[in-house]
Write a protein that holds these residues in place. Structure first.
Motif, PDB file in Angstrom:
ATOM      1  N   LYS A 101      -2.648 -32.589 107.872  1.00  0.00           N
ATOM      2  CA  LYS A 101      -1.384 -32.394 107.156  1.00  0.00           C
ATOM      3  C   LYS A 101      -0.343 -31.639 108.000  1.00  0.00           C
ATOM      4  O   LYS A 101       0.841 -31.712 107.715  1.00  0.00           O
ATOM      5  CB  LYS A 101      -1.632 -31.610 105.865  1.00  0.00           C
ATOM      6  CG  LYS A 101      -2.549 -32.320 104.884  1.00  0.00           C
ATOM      7  CD  LYS A 101      -2.801 -31.436 103.664  1.00  0.00           C
ATOM      8  CE  LYS A 101      -3.740 -32.107 102.683  1.00  0.00           C
ATOM      9  NZ  LYS A 101      -4.031 -31.241 101.506  1.00  0.00           N
ATOM     10  N   TRP A 102      -0.808 -30.919 109.013  1.00  0.00           N
ATOM     11  CA  TRP A 102       0.107 -30.047 109.771  1.00  0.00           C
ATOM     12  C   TRP A 102       1.112 -30.864 110.556  1.00  0.00           C
ATOM     13  O   TRP A 102       0.773 -31.790 111.286  1.00  0.00           O
ATOM     14  CB  TRP A 102      -0.702 -29.164 110.714  1.00  0.00           C
ATOM     15  CG  TRP A 102       0.115 -28.396 111.713  1.00  0.00           C
ATOM     16  CD1 TRP A 102       0.270 -28.690 113.038  1.00  0.00           C
ATOM     17  CD2 TRP A 102       0.901 -27.221 111.468  1.00  0.00           C
ATOM     18  NE1 TRP A 102       1.075 -27.766 113.638  1.00  0.00           N
ATOM     19  CE2 TRP A 102       1.491 -26.847 112.700  1.00  0.00           C
ATOM     20  CE3 TRP A 102       1.145 -26.452 110.337  1.00  0.00           C
ATOM     21  CZ2 TRP A 102       2.305 -25.745 112.828  1.00  0.00           C
ATOM     22  CZ3 TRP A 102       1.969 -25.352 110.464  1.00  0.00           C
ATOM     23  CH2 TRP A 102       2.546 -25.005 111.692  1.00  0.00           C
ATOM     24  N   ASN A 103       2.390 -30.526 110.399  1.00  0.00           N
ATOM     25  CA  ASN A 103       3.473 -31.178 111.129  1.00  0.00           C
ATOM     26  C   ASN A 103       4.381 -30.088 111.685  1.00  0.00           C
ATOM     27  O   ASN A 103       5.151 -29.463 110.945  1.00  0.00           O
ATOM     28  CB  ASN A 103       4.261 -32.122 110.217  1.00  0.00           C
ATOM     29  CG  ASN A 103       5.366 -32.852 110.976  1.00  0.00           C
ATOM     30  OD1 ASN A 103       5.526 -32.703 112.186  1.00  0.00           O
ATOM     31  ND2 ASN A 103       6.129 -33.670 110.255  1.00  0.00           N
ATOM     32  N   THR A 111       0.339 -20.929 110.316  1.00  0.00           N
ATOM     33  CA  THR A 111       1.008 -21.068 109.022  1.00  0.00           C
ATOM     34  C   THR A 111       2.493 -21.389 109.168  1.00  0.00           C
ATOM     35  O   THR A 111       3.133 -21.725 108.170  1.00  0.00           O
ATOM     36  CB  THR A 111       0.853 -19.772 108.201  1.00  0.00           C
ATOM     37  OG1 THR A 111       1.412 -18.681 108.939  1.00  0.00           O
ATOM     38  CG2 THR A 111      -0.622 -19.495 107.930  1.00  0.00           C
ATOM     39  N   ASP A 112       3.068 -21.253 110.385  1.00  0.00           N
ATOM     40  CA  ASP A 112       4.476 -21.599 110.580  1.00  0.00           C
ATOM     41  C   ASP A 112       4.705 -21.999 112.027  1.00  0.00           C
ATOM     42  O   ASP A 112       3.807 -21.914 112.866  1.00  0.00           O
ATOM     43  CB  ASP A 112       5.392 -20.427 110.203  1.00  0.00           C
ATOM     44  CG  ASP A 112       5.085 -19.165 111.006  1.00  0.00           C
ATOM     45  OD1 ASP A 112       4.354 -19.269 112.009  1.00  0.00           O
ATOM     46  OD2 ASP A 112       5.579 -18.093 110.628  1.00  0.00           O
ATOM     47  N   ARG A 113       5.929 -22.447 112.326  1.00  0.00           N
ATOM     48  CA  ARG A 113       6.246 -22.935 113.668  1.00  0.00           C
ATOM     49  C   ARG A 113       6.304 -21.832 114.702  1.00  0.00           C
ATOM     50  O   ARG A 113       6.225 -22.088 115.901  1.00  0.00           O
ATOM     51  CB  ARG A 113       7.592 -23.678 113.651  1.00  0.00           C
ATOM     52  CG  ARG A 113       7.493 -25.110 113.168  1.00  0.00           C
ATOM     53  CD  ARG A 113       8.720 -25.897 113.586  1.00  0.00           C
ATOM     54  NE  ARG A 113       9.932 -25.380 113.012  1.00  0.00           N
ATOM     55  CZ  ARG A 113      10.455 -25.785 111.870  1.00  0.00           C
ATOM     56  NH1 ARG A 113       9.828 -26.715 111.169  1.00  0.00           N
ATOM     57  NH2 ARG A 113      11.585 -25.282 111.427  1.00  0.00           N
ATOM     58  N   ARG A 114       6.470 -20.599 114.299  1.00  0.00           N
ATOM     59  CA  ARG A 114       6.512 -19.495 115.260  1.00  0.00           C
ATOM     60  C   ARG A 114       5.152 -19.252 115.904  1.00  0.00           C
ATOM     61  O   ARG A 114       5.052 -18.601 116.928  1.00  0.00           O
ATOM     62  CB  ARG A 114       6.982 -18.209 114.572  1.00  0.00           C
ATOM     63  CG  ARG A 114       8.418 -18.265 114.075  1.00  0.00           C
ATOM     64  CD  ARG A 114       8.855 -16.941 113.457  1.00  0.00           C
ATOM     65  NE  ARG A 114       8.026 -16.591 112.310  1.00  0.00           N
ATOM     66  CZ  ARG A 114       7.173 -15.572 112.277  1.00  0.00           C
ATOM     67  NH1 ARG A 114       7.020 -14.803 113.330  1.00  0.00           N
ATOM     68  NH2 ARG A 114       6.471 -15.317 111.199  1.00  0.00           N
ATOM     69  N   ILE A 157     -10.252 -26.881 107.940  1.00  0.00           N
ATOM     70  CA  ILE A 157      -9.421 -26.932 109.138  1.00  0.00           C
ATOM     71  C   ILE A 157      -9.094 -28.378 109.485  1.00  0.00           C
ATOM     72  O   ILE A 157      -8.005 -28.700 109.974  1.00  0.00           O
ATOM     73  CB  ILE A 157     -10.084 -26.217 110.344  1.00  0.00           C
ATOM     74  CG1 ILE A 157      -9.074 -26.028 111.495  1.00  0.00           C
ATOM     75  CG2 ILE A 157     -11.278 -26.992 110.852  1.00  0.00           C
ATOM     76  CD1 ILE A 157      -7.931 -25.140 111.162  1.00  0.00           C
ATOM     77  N   ARG A 158     -10.034 -29.284 109.183  1.00  0.00           N
ATOM     78  CA  ARG A 158      -9.768 -30.706 109.401  1.00  0.00           C
ATOM     79  C   ARG A 158      -8.664 -31.192 108.464  1.00  0.00           C
ATOM     80  O   ARG A 158      -7.773 -31.945 108.873  1.00  0.00           O
ATOM     81  CB  ARG A 158     -11.042 -31.509 109.210  1.00  0.00           C
ATOM     82  CG  ARG A 158     -12.051 -31.336 110.344  1.00  0.00           C
ATOM     83  CD  ARG A 158     -13.368 -32.009 110.023  1.00  0.00           C
ATOM     84  NE  ARG A 158     -14.292 -31.924 111.159  1.00  0.00           N
ATOM     85  CZ  ARG A 158     -15.578 -32.280 111.095  1.00  0.00           C
ATOM     86  NH1 ARG A 158     -16.096 -32.722 109.934  1.00  0.00           N
ATOM     87  NH2 ARG A 158     -16.342 -32.178 112.164  1.00  0.00           N
TER      88      ARG A 158
END
Length: 218
Positions: A68-70, A47-50, A62-63
């Motif tokens: 969309k995940w960057n 859910t975040d970069r950490r 999940i696909r």
């Protein structure tokens, strides 16, 4: 005579396959976190970069999440370049090429990055410290020589001998000999691993000692 084969022991699992299957069966089941979806959530999504918090999604969602995940979204240009530099060395700490080798064992940089609990580099550390002291003494002696030359505009044979032995008058014969023996020990080729510069310094020291000894005796 027929033998009955024993079933394989559940304890023998060299590759961990059985334990992984067992863990998967015993793992808690999650519902898909996407609103309105009643499918089981079998896939973790960050859910975040950490990468510390996750949510569980079904295969379809999940696909969508992966498309969309960057990871770099919201970063400035400077932060992005810094992250790329860290990725080039697998997010591991680095230091300037040659920093440890140039300063050597016993230096602050070496002590900050190298642990030597077994004392393997003790001999190298002592030698490196001795070399640094010698270089520092040479630099100080050279500075005194340059200052003396600036004051006098040149130097005589005796002044050159004083500079080489790094001694200031007045001094006694015993003081001169003590200084001479100290420099001979410090610049002996055996101590300096056959350094040809050390041999030249030793020749100059011997000649300077003869000159000053003659001056003291007269």
């Amino acid at each position: 005579m027929a033998y009955r084969r024993s079933p394989p022991s559940s304890a023998f699992d060299p590759f961990g396959i059985a334990s992984k299957k067992r863990q998967a069966q015993e793992a808690p089941h999650h519902a898909c976190a996407s609103p309105g979806c009643n499918q089981p959530g079998e896939y973790r999504a960050p859910t975040d970069r950490r990468l510390a918090d996750y949510k569980w999604l079904c295969l379809e969602h999940i696909r969508e999440h992966n498309q969309k995940w960057n990871f770099y979204e919201g970063m400035s240009q400077e932060q992005l370049e810094e992250e790329i530099r860290k990725d080039s060395c697998w997010q591991r700490p680095t230091w300037k090429l040659g920093a440890l080798g140039a300063q050597g064992p016993g230096s602050q940089a070496w002590n900050d990055h190298v642990r030597d609990d077994l004392g393997i580099f003790d001999r190298d550390r002592r030698q490196a410290e001795a070399d640094r002291r010698r270089r520092r003494d040479d630099a100080e002696r050279q500075a005194r020589q340059q200052a003396r030359q600036r004051r006098s505009g040149g130097e005589t044979i005796e002044e050159k001998a004083l500079r080489i032995l790094d001694i200031e008058p007045p001094f006694t014969r015993e003081t001169l000999r003590a200084r001479y023996l100290l420099l001979v020990k410090k610049n002996h080729p055996d101590v300096n691993h056959g350094d040809p510069l050390a041999e030249e310094r030793l020749k100059d020291i011997n000649e300077a000692y003869k000159i000053l000894l003659k001056a003291v005796n007269t």
